[in-house]
Motif scaffolding. Structure first.
Motif, PDB file in Angstrom:
ATOM      1  N   GLN A  32      -6.797  -2.357   0.750  1.00  0.00           N
ATOM      2  CA  GLN A  32      -5.722  -1.372   0.685  1.00  0.00           C
ATOM      3  C   GLN A  32      -5.802  -0.402   1.862  1.00  0.00           C
ATOM      4  O   GLN A  32      -4.784  -0.016   2.431  1.00  0.00           O
ATOM      5  CB  GLN A  32      -5.788  -0.596  -0.630  1.00  0.00           C
ATOM      6  CG  GLN A  32      -5.320  -1.385  -1.841  1.00  0.00           C
ATOM      7  CD  GLN A  32      -5.439  -0.581  -3.126  1.00  0.00           C
ATOM      8  OE1 GLN A  32      -6.503  -0.048  -3.442  1.00  0.00           O
ATOM      9  NE2 GLN A  32      -4.345  -0.473  -3.858  1.00  0.00           N
ATOM     10  N   LYS A  33      -7.021  -0.007   2.207  1.00  0.00           N
ATOM     11  CA  LYS A  33      -7.196   0.914   3.336  1.00  0.00           C
ATOM     12  C   LYS A  33      -6.756   0.261   4.642  1.00  0.00           C
ATOM     13  O   LYS A  33      -6.108   0.895   5.480  1.00  0.00           O
ATOM     14  CB  LYS A  33      -8.663   1.351   3.439  1.00  0.00           C
ATOM     15  CG  LYS A  33      -9.063   2.397   2.419  1.00  0.00           C
ATOM     16  CD  LYS A  33     -10.428   2.970   2.758  1.00  0.00           C
ATOM     17  CE  LYS A  33     -10.729   4.194   1.914  1.00  0.00           C
ATOM     18  NZ  LYS A  33     -11.962   4.879   2.339  1.00  0.00           N
ATOM     19  N   ARG A  34      -7.093  -1.005   4.818  1.00  0.00           N
ATOM     20  CA  ARG A  34      -6.677  -1.708   6.040  1.00  0.00           C
ATOM     21  C   ARG A  34      -5.150  -1.830   6.087  1.00  0.00           C
ATOM     22  O   ARG A  34      -4.532  -1.619   7.133  1.00  0.00           O
ATOM     23  CB  ARG A  34      -7.330  -3.089   6.098  1.00  0.00           C
ATOM     24  CG  ARG A  34      -8.820  -3.054   6.411  1.00  0.00           C
ATOM     25  CD  ARG A  34      -9.344  -4.438   6.754  1.00  0.00           C
ATOM     26  NE  ARG A  34      -9.343  -5.313   5.582  1.00  0.00           N
ATOM     27  CZ  ARG A  34     -10.372  -5.452   4.753  1.00  0.00           C
ATOM     28  NH1 ARG A  34     -11.471  -4.757   4.946  1.00  0.00           N
ATOM     29  NH2 ARG A  34     -10.303  -6.277   3.719  1.00  0.00           N
ATOM     30  N   ASP A  35      -4.557  -2.177   4.956  1.00  0.00           N
ATOM     31  CA  ASP A  35      -3.095  -2.302   4.909  1.00  0.00           C
ATOM     32  C   ASP A  35      -2.420  -0.966   5.194  1.00  0.00           C
ATOM     33  O   ASP A  35      -1.421  -0.906   5.930  1.00  0.00           O
ATOM     34  CB  ASP A  35      -2.655  -2.810   3.530  1.00  0.00           C
ATOM     35  CG  ASP A  35      -3.091  -4.249   3.276  1.00  0.00           C
ATOM     36  OD1 ASP A  35      -3.400  -4.943   4.260  1.00  0.00           O
ATOM     37  OD2 ASP A  35      -3.110  -4.665   2.100  1.00  0.00           O
ATOM     38  N   LEU A  36      -2.960   0.088   4.614  1.00  0.00           N
ATOM     39  CA  LEU A  36      -2.381   1.421   4.812  1.00  0.00           C
ATOM     40  C   LEU A  36      -2.440   1.818   6.279  1.00  0.00           C
ATOM     41  O   LEU A  36      -1.462   2.340   6.829  1.00  0.00           O
ATOM     42  CB  LEU A  36      -3.123   2.438   3.947  1.00  0.00           C
ATOM     43  CG  LEU A  36      -2.613   3.876   4.019  1.00  0.00           C
ATOM     44  CD1 LEU A  36      -1.172   3.967   3.524  1.00  0.00           C
ATOM     45  CD2 LEU A  36      -3.510   4.807   3.200  1.00  0.00           C
ATOM     46  N   ALA A  37      -3.569   1.572   6.926  1.00  0.00           N
ATOM     47  CA  ALA A  37      -3.708   1.908   8.344  1.00  0.00           C
ATOM     48  C   ALA A  37      -2.706   1.123   9.198  1.00  0.00           C
ATOM     49  O   ALA A  37      -2.094   1.677  10.121  1.00  0.00           O
ATOM     50  CB  ALA A  37      -5.135   1.623   8.810  1.00  0.00           C
ATOM     51  N   SER A  38      -2.511  -0.142   8.865  1.00  0.00           N
ATOM     52  CA  SER A  38      -1.572  -0.974   9.625  1.00  0.00           C
ATOM     53  C   SER A  38      -0.145  -0.449   9.488  1.00  0.00           C
ATOM     54  O   SER A  38       0.598  -0.354  10.472  1.00  0.00           O
ATOM     55  CB  SER A  38      -1.639  -2.430   9.137  1.00  0.00           C
ATOM     56  OG  SER A  38      -2.923  -2.977   9.354  1.00  0.00           O
ATOM     57  N   TRP A  39       0.251  -0.102   8.250  1.00  0.00           N
ATOM     58  CA  TRP A  39       1.620   0.375   8.046  1.00  0.00           C
ATOM     59  C   TRP A  39       1.839   1.763   8.619  1.00  0.00           C
ATOM     60  O   TRP A  39       2.939   2.089   9.064  1.00  0.00           O
ATOM     61  CB  TRP A  39       1.953   0.358   6.556  1.00  0.00           C
ATOM     62  CG  TRP A  39       2.198  -1.036   6.067  1.00  0.00           C
ATOM     63  CD1 TRP A  39       1.392  -1.778   5.262  1.00  0.00           C
ATOM     64  CD2 TRP A  39       3.315  -1.864   6.376  1.00  0.00           C
ATOM     65  NE1 TRP A  39       1.936  -3.019   5.039  1.00  0.00           N
ATOM     66  CE2 TRP A  39       3.120  -3.100   5.711  1.00  0.00           C
ATOM     67  CE3 TRP A  39       4.462  -1.690   7.139  1.00  0.00           C
ATOM     68  CZ2 TRP A  39       4.037  -4.147   5.803  1.00  0.00           C
ATOM     69  CZ3 TRP A  39       5.377  -2.733   7.222  1.00  0.00           C
ATOM     70  CH2 TRP A  39       5.162  -3.931   6.559  1.00  0.00           C
ATOM     71  N   GLU A  40       0.791   2.576   8.634  1.00  0.00           N
ATOM     72  CA  GLU A  40       0.917   3.895   9.271  1.00  0.00           C
ATOM     73  C   GLU A  40       1.157   3.740  10.767  1.00  0.00           C
ATOM     74  O   GLU A  40       1.939   4.487  11.372  1.00  0.00           O
ATOM     75  CB  GLU A  40      -0.326   4.736   9.003  1.00  0.00           C
ATOM     76  CG  GLU A  40      -0.368   5.312   7.596  1.00  0.00           C
ATOM     77  CD  GLU A  40      -1.648   6.094   7.328  1.00  0.00           C
ATOM     78  OE1 GLU A  40      -2.634   5.876   8.050  1.00  0.00           O
ATOM     79  OE2 GLU A  40      -1.645   6.909   6.383  1.00  0.00           O
ATOM     80  N   ASN A  41       0.489   2.779  11.370  1.00  0.00           N
ATOM     81  CA  ASN A  41       0.689   2.523  12.801  1.00  0.00           C
ATOM     82  C   ASN A  41       2.083   1.983  13.093  1.00  0.00           C
ATOM     83  O   ASN A  41       2.664   2.255  14.148  1.00  0.00           O
ATOM     84  CB  ASN A  41      -0.364   1.533  13.315  1.00  0.00           C
ATOM     85  CG  ASN A  41      -1.758   2.128  13.329  1.00  0.00           C
ATOM     86  OD1 ASN A  41      -1.918   3.344  13.457  1.00  0.00           O
ATOM     87  ND2 ASN A  41      -2.773   1.291  13.200  1.00  0.00           N
ATOM     88  N   ALA A  42       2.626   1.203  12.144  1.00  0.00           N
ATOM     89  CA  ALA A  42       3.941   0.584  12.358  1.00  0.00           C
ATOM     90  C   ALA A  42       5.093   1.492  11.945  1.00  0.00           C
ATOM     91  O   ALA A  42       6.248   1.209  12.267  1.00  0.00           O
ATOM     92  CB  ALA A  42       4.029  -0.722  11.559  1.00  0.00           C
ATOM     93  N   ARG A  43       4.784   2.601  11.269  1.00  0.00           N
ATOM     94  CA  ARG A  43       5.834   3.443  10.701  1.00  0.00           C
ATOM     95  C   ARG A  43       6.821   3.969  11.742  1.00  0.00           C
ATOM     96  O   ARG A  43       8.039   3.884  11.566  1.00  0.00           O
ATOM     97  CB  ARG A  43       5.209   4.634   9.969  1.00  0.00           C
ATOM     98  CG  ARG A  43       6.227   5.453   9.170  1.00  0.00           C
ATOM     99  CD  ARG A  43       5.770   6.917   9.007  1.00  0.00           C
ATOM    100  NE  ARG A  43       4.521   7.014   8.317  1.00  0.00           N
ATOM    101  CZ  ARG A  43       4.337   7.656   7.154  1.00  0.00           C
ATOM    102  NH1 ARG A  43       5.346   8.228   6.563  1.00  0.00           N
ATOM    103  NH2 ARG A  43       3.145   7.733   6.614  1.00  0.00           N
TER     104      ARG A  43
END
Length: 344
Positions: A32-43
């Motif tokens: 979940q932490k990895r996914d969250l970091a990825s989506w924050e970067n793509a936001r």
């Protein structure tokens, strides 16, 4: 970090059933932490794409809706409509005014007109509410008199044929469920705060550099201790719990099984962390303002862009329909036709 925290297959087999459950939960949170970091970067990229695709269409759509509002407002002066028709027209105008009041795409003059119309309907609604309240109070007084008479007659309830309010019952059940979940989260937060120091002290006792004779390992433990101190200062219980479990198994401490109370606490604390990460993911997706919702499970970046494109297509279709509706609204006969077809 140079200190290897990964557990080998052999070490994993040493885990107790309780520890295996916690390990799976920890792995889930790390993903979940990895996914969250990825989506924050793509936001930012997604939001910029959304603005470039949708804002021009919204700009044109709101302009068309304002013209509908103004046109219908002017038609109210006509005596060609029946009382029932005027009720539908009023409802349409009021709905448009409420929607356009939130618009950021109208000029100053348009906003003033929307505000004037919206204020008119708010005042009208307040007048109707006051009138209805007066009628309701009179009915309540009549009902009170009837109830008093029923009590005097000692009317008994037929419990076998009694019907409860199922809607209210379901609402109470949902409320009780929500309160229970809230209580569970508060308990987790309280237990986490109380046990953070205990977990921290256990870890520092296991890795303290002063007890390590090997200079290379001593340096590694010094670096790890610095990371642990940082996690403790940040109150990162998730990291400390994971590290404690990994270190205990890495040292072959199979005899130290977790107590039932420890397992219960760790599970609650980790589930709270997982729920928090999921909420953060939902906030990110909500910030995209997608009409075509995408599921969080196994979603890819391309799925979001496809959803934006789908929203764009749907919005263009709506714009086309609203333009066509506006053409009819420009004439009284056209409004009557829209009313008759039920598509005003």
């Amino acid at each position: 970090m140079s200190f290897d925290l990964k557990i080998s297959v052999q070490q994993t087999r040493l885990l107790t059933p309780q520890q295996k459950k916690l390990k799976r939960l920890i792995d889930k949170i790390e993903q979940q932490k990895r996914d969250l970091a990825s989506w924050e970067n793509a936001r930012i990229g997604i939001q910029n794409y959304t603005r470039s695709k949708l804002l021009p269409i919204y700009d044109e759509l709101h302009a068309v809706l304002f013209e509908q509002l103004n046109t219908l407002w002017n038609h109210l002066a006509s005596d060609a409509f029946s009382k029932a028709d005027l009720v539908q027209i009023d409802s349409k105008i009021a709905a448009l005014a409420v929607m356009l009041k939130k618009s950021q795409m109208l000029n100053t003059q348009q906003k003033e007109q929307v505000e004037k119309i919206n204020t008119f309907y708010l005042q009208h609604a307040a007048h109707l509410k006051a009138k209805k309240t007066k009628t309701t109070l009179r009915q309540q007084n009549d009902l009170s008199e009837t109830i008093e008479q029923d009590i005097e007659q000692e009317i008994e309830i037929d419990w076998e044929n009694y019907e409860y309010d199922s809607v209210q019952y379901e609402a109470e059940r949902e409320r009780a469920k929500h309160l229970k979940q809230q209580e569970k989260r508060e308990q987790a937060a309280k237990m986490a705060e109380q046990s953070l120091k205990t977990v921290y002290l256990k870890i520092t006792a296991m890795i303290h550099p002063d007890r390590e004779p090997d200079e290379v390992k001593k340096l590694e433990k010094t670096e790890l201790l610095q990371t642990v101190n940082t996690a403790y200062t940040a109150q990162d219980l998730f990291y400390l719990l994971k590290l404690q479990l990994d270190l205990e198994q890495g040292n072959g401490q199979t005899t130290k099984d977790l107590t039932a109370e420890q397992v219960k606490f760790y599970k609650i604390a980790l589930e709270a962390q997982s729920q928090k990460l999921e909420s953060q993911m939902i906030e990110i997706f909500d910030s995209f303002r997608l009409d075509n919702k995408v599921k969080l499970e196994n979603v890819h970046l391309g799925d979001v862009y496809k959803a934006i494109d789908a929203d764009c297509v749907a919005l263009k279709q709506q714009l086309k329909a609203e333009k066509e509706r506006l053409k009819y609204m420009e004439r009284v006969k056209g409004v009557e036709m829209l009313l008759g077809s039920g598509v005003l």
